[in-house]
Design a protein around this motif. Sequence first.
Motif, short mmCIF file in Angstrom:
data_model
loop_
_atom_site.label_atom_id
_atom_site.label_comp_id
_atom_site.label_asym_id
_atom_site.label_seq_id
_atom_site.Cartn_x
_atom_site.Cartn_y
_atom_site.Cartn_z
N GLY A 90 0.81 -1.20 0.00
CA GLY A 90 0.00 0.00 0.00
C GLY A 90 0.84 1.26 0.00
O GLY A 90 2.08 1.21 0.09
N PHE A 91 0.14 2.38 -0.08
CA PHE A 91 0.79 3.69 -0.13
C PHE A 91 0.11 4.62 0.87
O PHE A 91 -1.12 4.65 0.98
CB PHE A 91 0.68 4.31 -1.53
N ARG A 92 0.92 5.40 1.56
CA ARG A 92 0.41 6.52 2.33
C ARG A 92 0.63 7.75 1.46
O ARG A 92 1.74 8.02 1.03
CB ARG A 92 1.14 6.62 3.66
N ILE A 93 -0.43 8.50 1.16
CA ILE A 93 -0.37 9.61 0.22
C ILE A 93 -0.16 10.91 0.99
O ILE A 93 -1.06 11.40 1.68
CB ILE A 93 -1.64 9.69 -0.64
N ASP A 94 1.02 11.47 0.87
CA ASP A 94 1.35 12.72 1.54
C ASP A 94 0.57 13.88 0.92
O ASP A 94 0.46 13.99 -0.30
CB ASP A 94 2.85 12.97 1.41
N VAL A 95 0.00 14.73 1.77
CA VAL A 95 -0.73 15.92 1.33
C VAL A 95 -1.74 15.55 0.22
O VAL A 95 -1.80 16.18 -0.83
CB VAL A 95 0.22 17.04 0.84
N ALA A 96 -2.51 14.53 0.49
CA ALA A 96 -3.41 13.99 -0.54
C ALA A 96 -4.46 14.99 -0.98
O ALA A 96 -5.00 14.89 -2.09
CB ALA A 96 -4.09 12.73 -0.01
N HIS A 97 -4.76 15.97 -0.15
CA HIS A 97 -5.79 16.96 -0.47
C HIS A 97 -5.23 18.17 -1.20
O HIS A 97 -5.98 19.10 -1.52
CB HIS A 97 -6.44 17.44 0.84
#
Length: 565
Positions: free
Chosen positions: A207-214
Amino acid sequence: MSGMADFIDPKSEWWRQAVCYEVYVRSFADGDGDGVGDLPGITARLPYLRDLGVDALWITPFYPSPQHDHGYDVADYTGVDPLFGDLAAADDLLAGAHELGLRVIVDLVPNHTSSEHAWFAAALAAGPGSPERARYLFRQGRGPEGDLPPNNWQSVFGGPAWTRVEDGEWYLHLFDPTQPDLDWRHPDVGDLFEDVLRFWLDRGVDGFRIDVAHGLYKVEDLRDQVVGQDEQAGSGAVNSTQTMVERDALRDEPMWDQPEVHEVYRRWRKVLDFYDGDRMAVAEAWTQTSDSMARFVRSDELHQSFNFHWLTAPWSAAAFAEVVEQTLSAMALVDASATWVLSNHDVERHPSRYGGGERGLARARAATLAMLALPGSAYLYQGEELGLEQVDVAPEHRQDPSYLRTGEPGRDGCRVPIPWSGDHAPYGFGPGSGQPWIPQPEGWGPQSVAAQTGNQDSTLEFYRRALALRRSVATTAGDEVAVEVVDTDLLVLRRGDLTVVVNTGSTPRALPAGEVLIASAPLPDDPDGDPDAPGTPGTGTPGTAGTAGTRLLPPDTAAWLADPS
């Protein structure tokens, strides 16, 4: 072997009820003795994570980077910085984790690149109006000479969000000047990151953790932010530890949470769904409401989004109840699973937020026990299982770019390398003999992994008991939660046969009926309790079963109770 298959319904995706442990790569374990954590160090400590009882680890960026923001300024998304190892070390880590039944989530940083990324170097060389500059947000300045920034936006790290280059144009950086924001309206950007996803999925990441996804899309005209008299233009809720609750009037944020961002995640979801093994992505999305958080986890977008409303709630039964109700209601509308988190590498550690010292630690353990009982997945931050507080890092040792731009202490205090053993630095962090990259404080020996292991009163053993009990109790209790606040200070959560009680007040409270499965602190006898109540009173040791009715719940304490029926 301990693993997620022991307790998660095989019909359900692994991530829906997993406990994920954040590894801040620089500060977890040093394999080569240079004072900086690395991938071989993580690999060597994987058995510790398995035995702790977590199901996955999330690793912060380890890609080639000049390290101006400790890896969140990425120069190459498909490599490993020599500081941390190489691709072979990454493969070894993945293989070792999977052999132990652990999943691996890696950090992805799509909002910006490093200023040393090949694309940005080409943009600077090519000049105004070039195709190379179109991948970033270059603009002419305002004022007669163009010497004013293009708009009034402020960087999350302080100061204007714009930097001027030698030819007179300005580029946007919502974080540090060494982190230029990408223009996601350019097709090259989306293509690059699809390739990056496939590169790491092919190597076996889960999986991936999405930095600053917004933050990927900004309003197209880059208009000024509208601010009130008591506000400053800029980052809004991003990386803020202020309470985030539903508001009567939402802050104007033209740089965050724009609707176009959801098309990115619909594209990414198709990529993730192509691979077997329930590959997933979790958004770091600092949104203003629970409803806006839920939009990131609709069925064709990302799988999870960090629930920062729980992290930012004050120590209050009413505040916790509001967050639980709002979160579960918002998630139910999109058929998504909730997440719960109390600390990470960007915020003050929660024992310190809750007041520090014995009281702060007591509250932290109680909040953790409540969090672990809720439906969805829980995210832990390295060192919280040791009860670590925020460290007051001396100014000469601070490295956080937000400190360098604002003079405020920044995030270094939650990033100090964790203690593993011994009574002096580096506390077993690595084979070296000196201080690591951020000095560790004196007197940390009693908080080390070695010192706490086997001590049933320690925070580490409390976490081990709680995580083991979660496997057998909380994850089979269903998704419905009844929330009640009793007499202002007592939070009661009922989930199937499990009842969780948290005392946020200043006086002991009688526990409701039921067998005490675990408590975050010793439970004294209730002098007014029924001595003939069925069952055998516990000894008061945290985690010892006892009989409610003969027990009081002290202030700043939580307990799990089994339904007496």
